[in-house]
Motif scaffolding. Structure first.
Motif, short mmCIF file in Angstrom:
data_model
loop_
_atom_site.label_atom_id
_atom_site.label_comp_id
_atom_site.label_asym_id
_atom_site.label_seq_id
_atom_site.Cartn_x
_atom_site.Cartn_y
_atom_site.Cartn_z
N GLU A 95 1.15 -1.36 0.38
CA GLU A 95 0.30 -0.21 -0.63
C GLU A 95 0.79 1.16 -0.27
O GLU A 95 1.92 1.26 0.43
N ILE A 96 0.48 2.19 -0.89
CA ILE A 96 1.17 3.56 -0.66
C ILE A 96 1.06 4.03 0.52
O ILE A 96 0.04 4.87 1.03
N TYR A 97 2.27 4.45 0.83
CA TYR A 97 2.35 5.32 2.82
C TYR A 97 3.78 6.56 2.10
O TYR A 97 3.53 7.77 1.96
N ALA A 98 4.58 5.63 1.86
CA ALA A 98 6.31 6.33 2.88
C ALA A 98 5.82 7.48 0.95
O ALA A 98 6.83 8.59 1.36
N LEU A 99 5.45 7.65 0.10
CA LEU A 99 5.30 8.01 -1.25
C LEU A 99 5.42 9.29 -1.25
O LEU A 99 5.62 9.61 -1.44
N TRP A 100 4.15 9.79 -0.50
CA TRP A 100 3.34 10.97 -0.56
C TRP A 100 4.17 11.30 0.93
O TRP A 100 4.79 12.52 1.02
N ALA A 101 5.16 11.14 1.59
CA ALA A 101 6.13 11.90 2.45
C ALA A 101 7.62 12.17 1.58
O ALA A 101 8.17 13.21 2.04
N PHE B 93 -0.13 19.69 2.65
CA PHE B 93 0.12 19.46 3.63
C PHE B 93 -1.73 18.61 2.87
O PHE B 93 -2.26 17.84 3.26
N VAL B 94 -2.66 19.86 2.79
CA VAL B 94 -3.88 19.18 1.79
C VAL B 94 -4.06 18.37 0.89
O VAL B 94 -4.72 17.18 1.32
N SER B 95 -2.86 18.62 0.44
CA SER B 95 -2.71 17.79 -1.13
C SER B 95 -2.20 16.36 -0.75
O SER B 95 -2.84 14.98 -1.32
N VAL B 96 -1.32 16.50 0.16
CA VAL B 96 -0.95 15.01 0.71
C VAL B 96 -1.70 14.29 1.48
O VAL B 96 -1.62 13.15 1.18
N THR B 97 -2.14 14.60 2.17
CA THR B 97 -3.77 13.87 3.17
C THR B 97 -4.56 12.88 1.98
O THR B 97 -4.77 11.71 2.11
N ALA B 98 -5.26 14.18 1.03
CA ALA B 98 -5.97 13.93 0.01
C ALA B 98 -5.61 12.76 -0.37
O ALA B 98 -6.32 11.71 -0.61
N LEU B 99 -3.76 12.80 -1.09
CA LEU B 99 -3.52 11.92 -2.37
C LEU B 99 -3.48 10.14 -1.26
O LEU B 99 -3.38 9.39 -1.36
N ARG B 100 -2.89 10.15 0.28
CA ARG B 100 -3.15 9.41 0.83
C ARG B 100 -4.53 9.00 1.45
O ARG B 100 -4.91 7.80 0.99
N VAL B 101 -5.81 9.53 1.87
CA VAL B 101 -6.73 8.88 1.84
C VAL B 101 -7.21 8.20 0.41
O VAL B 101 -8.26 7.19 0.14
N LEU B 102 -6.90 8.86 -0.81
CA LEU B 102 -7.42 8.24 -2.12
C LEU B 102 -6.47 6.95 -2.30
O LEU B 102 -7.11 6.00 -2.66
N SER B 103 -5.36 6.84 -1.62
CA SER B 103 -4.55 5.79 -1.99
C SER B 103 -4.96 4.73 -1.24
O SER B 103 -5.11 3.30 -1.82
#
Length: 202
Positions: free
Chosen positions: A148-154, A176-186
């Protein structure tokens, strides 16, 4: 101001995340507090070790320890029926913590004039280090090491801050908002990184 707000968001999000997982594993009250605190501050401790900041710097964050303790107490006192509903939001709080702490860690390393590689490492460790320790203590496979994609966003946070793409408070909050949204989508759509399975030979 941006630093303090992101630190507060990350502290609350990860403290709650750790406490909820501890209760899922049926830990006692001490275990709940320990897992919540470790999740909130473990990543920062690992980051400090690797970029040359004394780990004792963590003890200067008295207000954040108080915030973490209050967050854990609040979640522990929730009635069980509300807590079951709350658990549905666990991944969302984890996403908030990941984004907030990854940005915070990258800012920390960038302000110390470390190279891009160190800024990225600081972002990854601050964003996911506490979660790794939490999962290990809870007897789970660390989320960051799975497909699952996780560290990529960091890593994206580290690149954006290390390359000065995100510099102003507005840019940092947008990141911050973009990375949170990407993590939620992932996790919502089960995005995965490529994996390589080794087949057993007979």
């Amino acid at each position: 101001m941006t630093w303090d707000v992101l630190s507060m968001i990350g502290t609350v999000a990860f403290a709650i995340s750790g406490a909820v997982i501890a209760m899922e594993e049926e830990y006692d009250i001490l275990g709940v507090y320990i897992l919540g605190i470790v999740t909130a501050f473990g990543g920062g401790a690992i980051r400090n070790l690797l970029i040359g900041v004394p780990v004792s710097a963590l003890w200067e964050q008295g207000i954040f320890f108080q915030i973490a303790l209050l967050s854990i107490t609040a979640i522990f006192l929730f009635p069980n029926n509300l807590l079951k509903h709350w658990q549905k939001w666990g991944n969302f709080f984890d996403a908030i913590g990941l984004a907030a702490f990854a940005i915070q860690g990258a800012i920390y390393a960038s302000n110390m004039n470390h190279p891009l590689s160190a800024v990225i490492v600081a972002a990854v460790l601050t964003g996911s280090g506490g979660g790794i320790i939490r999962d290990l203590l809870a007897g789970r496979k660390p989320l960051v090491l799975k497909a699952e994609i996780y560290a990529l966003w960091a890593i994206i946070c580290g690149f954006a801050i290390g390359l000065k793409i995100a510099n102003t408070p507005t840019e940092l909050y947008t990141l911050f908002v973009s990375v949170t949204a990407l993590r939620v989508l992932s996790y919502t759509y089960n995005w995965k990184l490529p994996i390589k399975r080794l087949s057993a030979h007979s």
